[in-house]
Design an enzyme around this catalytic site. Structure first.
Site, short mmCIF file in Angstrom:
data_model
loop_
_atom_site.label_atom_id
_atom_site.label_comp_id
_atom_site.label_asym_id
_atom_site.label_seq_id
_atom_site.Cartn_x
_atom_site.Cartn_y
_atom_site.Cartn_z
CE LYS A 58 -2.30 3.38 -7.43
NZ LYS A 58 -1.15 3.74 -6.59
CD GLN A 86 2.36 3.63 -7.62
OE1 GLN A 86 1.31 4.24 -7.58
NE2 GLN A 86 2.48 2.41 -7.15
CG ASP A 110 -1.44 7.03 -1.90
OD1 ASP A 110 -2.21 6.08 -2.08
OD2 ASP A 110 -0.45 7.27 -2.63
#
Ligand code: GUN
Length: 281
Positions: free
Chosen positions: A52, A96, A119
């Site tokens: 990422k 995460q 997200d």
């Protein structure tokens, strides 16, 4: 011969578009930035987070890295999320997953400002997707829709079957397909006679987390097959999907490979969501 959908190429195309958009925003004095938080040092998470950050660098998004120890408390993480929520120079916040056992994922995801939830995991964004309102859509489902669109595969009116009902993939992809006027069925581990249901699919999306589970017996002749799975089998360096590619490829009209199908799309759509966030805020 089925068309093999090249997710790597399509994701590069998207990242290039994002790169240009980020540069345009920068010219008007707007730097796009993403905060990435990792708790602990799970090796798979470290690889994902690294990818990422690399993608951010490639498209010109500033990435802010936060690494908390594996024994960090929920309060500590929530304090960091609150601080980032309040910072005007942060467009996106990504925590995460999975998180260590002492931290509630639900509480943490709820704490992220929905306006910075790139997200798309916050319940408000999930709800917005359900009722067809603007919000952030999770990256893998968004990537699947983009793969279909950019491969010229029409969704409207099609019979779509999703295997898997996770909050990250199964449920949101079903909602997106419904929003695009498909007829959608969601199957899961308790579905009776799975093959009978999956054989109805014009477009079959598989996100079950079991290597090579879907063979030709589950697929209608000429269907489009999208494989979300990614597995490393012990003793082999090869990656496998949830779909048995060799078995299914001869019967379908289009299929995503593993690796190089859905995988690269997730990060490309994350970059796209960050730009979206910067433009909205
Ligand atoms: N863990 C596995 N996939 C994801 C993802 O898409 N986002 C986050 N934050 N964590 C993950």
């Amino acid at each position: 011969m089925a068309m093999v959908i090249d997710g790597k190429r399509i994701s590069e195309q998207i990242k290039e578009e994002v790169r240009q958009e980020v540069a345009r925003l920068k010219q008007s004095g707007r730097q796009v930035s993403l905060a990435v938080i990792q708790v602990g040092d799970d090796p798979a998470s470290t690889v994902y987070v690294g990818n990422k950050k690399k993608a951010c660098e490639y498209v010109g998004i500033r990435s802010l890295s936060y690494e908390l120890p594996g024994d960090a408390s929920e309060e500590e993480l929530l304090r960091l999320v609150e601080e980032l929520n309040g910072r005007s120079d942060v467009d996106g916040i990504l925590v995460q997953l999975p998180l260590p056992g002492q931290i509630s994922e639900e509480r943490v995801l709820k704490a992220i400002s929905p306006e910075k939830d790139v997200d798309g995991f916050h319940a408000l964004n999930m709800g917005a997707l359900c009722v067809g309102k603007p919000g952030f859509v999770p990256c893998t489902p968004l990537g699947i829709l983009e793969l279909l669109k950019r491969s010229g595969i029409e969704v409207s009116g099609k019979e779509c079957v999703v295997v898997g009902r996770s909050n990250i993939v199964g449920k949101p992809v079903a909602m997106l397909l419904l929003r695009e006027d498909a007829t959608v069925t969601i199957c899961h581990s308790r579905t009776r006679d799975l093959a009978t249901v999956t054989k109805r699919a014009d477009i079959l999306i598989v996100a079950v987390g079991k290597p090579k589970m879907i063979t030709a017996d589950y697929v209608k002749e000429g269907a489009v097959v999208i494989d979300v799975g990614i597995h490393r089998v012990p003793g082999s360096r090869k990656l496998f999907g949830d779909v048995d590619f060799e078995s299914v490829e001869p019967v379908c009209s289009a299929i995503t490979p593993v690796p190089g199908g859905v995988g690269p799309m997730t990060i490309a759509m994350l970059m796209s969501n960050c730009v979206e966030s910067a433009k909205r805020r």
